[in-house]
Design a protein around this motif. Structure first.
Motif, PDB file in Angstrom:
ATOM      1  N   ASP A   1       2.630   9.058  -6.350  1.00 30.62           N
ATOM      2  CA  ASP A   1       2.622  10.601  -6.266  1.00 30.62           C
ATOM      3  C   ASP A   1       3.925  10.420  -6.958  1.00 30.62           C
ATOM      4  OD1 ASP A   1       2.695  13.058  -4.683  1.00 30.62           O
ATOM      5  OD2 ASP A   1       4.518  12.268  -4.269  1.00 30.62           O
TER       6      ASP A   1
ATOM      7  N   GLU B   1       0.756  -1.095   0.035  1.00 29.68           N
ATOM      8  CA  GLU B   1      -0.070   0.362   0.079  1.00 29.68           C
ATOM      9  C   GLU B   1       1.206   1.044   0.031  1.00 29.68           C
ATOM     10  OE1 GLU B   1      -1.797  -0.732   3.749  1.00 29.68           O
ATOM     11  OE2 GLU B   1      -3.976  -1.755   2.452  1.00 29.68           O
TER      12      GLU B   1
ATOM     13  N   GLN C   1       1.767   1.315  -3.578  1.00 31.86           N
ATOM     14  CA  GLN C   1       1.371   1.663  -4.712  1.00 31.86           C
ATOM     15  C   GLN C   1       1.028   3.871  -4.368  1.00 31.86           C
ATOM     16  OE1 GLN C   1      -1.653  -0.860  -3.897  1.00 31.86           O
ATOM     17  NE2 GLN C   1      -1.140  -2.097  -5.104  1.00 31.86           N
ATOM     18  N   ALA C   2       1.102   4.241  -2.940  1.00 33.34           N
ATOM     19  CA  ALA C   2       0.735   5.300  -3.588  1.00 33.34           C
ATOM     20  C   ALA C   2       1.711   6.343  -3.391  1.00 33.34           C
ATOM     21  CB  ALA C   2       0.627   5.577  -1.678  1.00 33.34           C
ATOM     22  N   GLU C   3       3.094   5.749  -2.913  1.00 32.94           N
ATOM     23  CA  GLU C   3       4.299   6.578  -3.226  1.00 32.94           C
ATOM     24  C   GLU C   3       4.354   6.762  -5.244  1.00 32.94           C
ATOM     25  OE1 GLU C   3       9.158   6.068  -3.213  1.00 32.94           O
ATOM     26  OE2 GLU C   3       7.944   4.803  -2.477  1.00 32.94           O
TER      27      GLU C   3
END
Length: 113
Positions: free
Chosen positions: A75, A67, A70-72
Motif C-alpha cells: 500500500d 502478512e 507485506q500488505a502495508e
C-alpha cells in the motif's frame, strides 16, 4: 553389558531431551497452559487453538505480522509511486512558469538557496 548399553542409550537421549525442555522453559509453559485449559469453566471447542493462542502462537486464519506488514508495504509503495508521479508533474508545471537562465532570469549567487 552391550545389551544394557543399548537399552540405556534411548533412555539417556530422552532424559537429555527432557532436561533441555525443562531448562528452556517449555515444560513450564506447556504445564501452565494445560492447567489453564483444565480450569477453564467453559471449555473451548478447539483445544489446540486455545493452546496456540495461550502459548503466543497464531491461530490458522488470522493474518500473521508478516502478512500484515507485506500488505502495508504494498500500500505504501503504491502511494509512494503516485506521489512521485505527482511530484514529477508539478515540477514540469513549475518549469513552464519559471524563466530559463537564457531569458535573463536573475541568477542567485553560488551557495545561496
Amino acid at each position: 553389558t552391550f545389551q544394557q548399553q543399548k537399552l540405556q542409550a534411548p533412555e539417556t537421549k530422552r532424559e537429555q531431551f527432557r532436561r533441555y525442555l525443562e531448562k528452556s522453559g517449555v515444560l513450564d509453559s506447556l504445564t501452565s497452559v494445560l492447567v489453564a485449559l483444565y480450569e477453564e469453566p467453559d471449555k473451548p471447542d478447539n483445544a489446540l487453538d486455545y493452546i496456540k493462542v495461550h502459548l503466543g502462537g497464531v491461530v490458522c486464519g488470522e493474518p500473521t505480522d508478516t502478512e500484515v506488514l507485506q500488505a502495508e508495504l504494498a500500500d505504501l509503495q503504491q502511494k509512494f509511486n503516485l506521489l512521485m508521479e505527482e511530484n514529477k508533474e508539478l515540477r514540469n508545471k513549475l518549469l513552464q512558469y519559471e524563466p530559463s537562465p537564457e531569458e535573463g532570469a536573475p541568477q542567485q549567487p553560488e551557495g545561496v538557496v
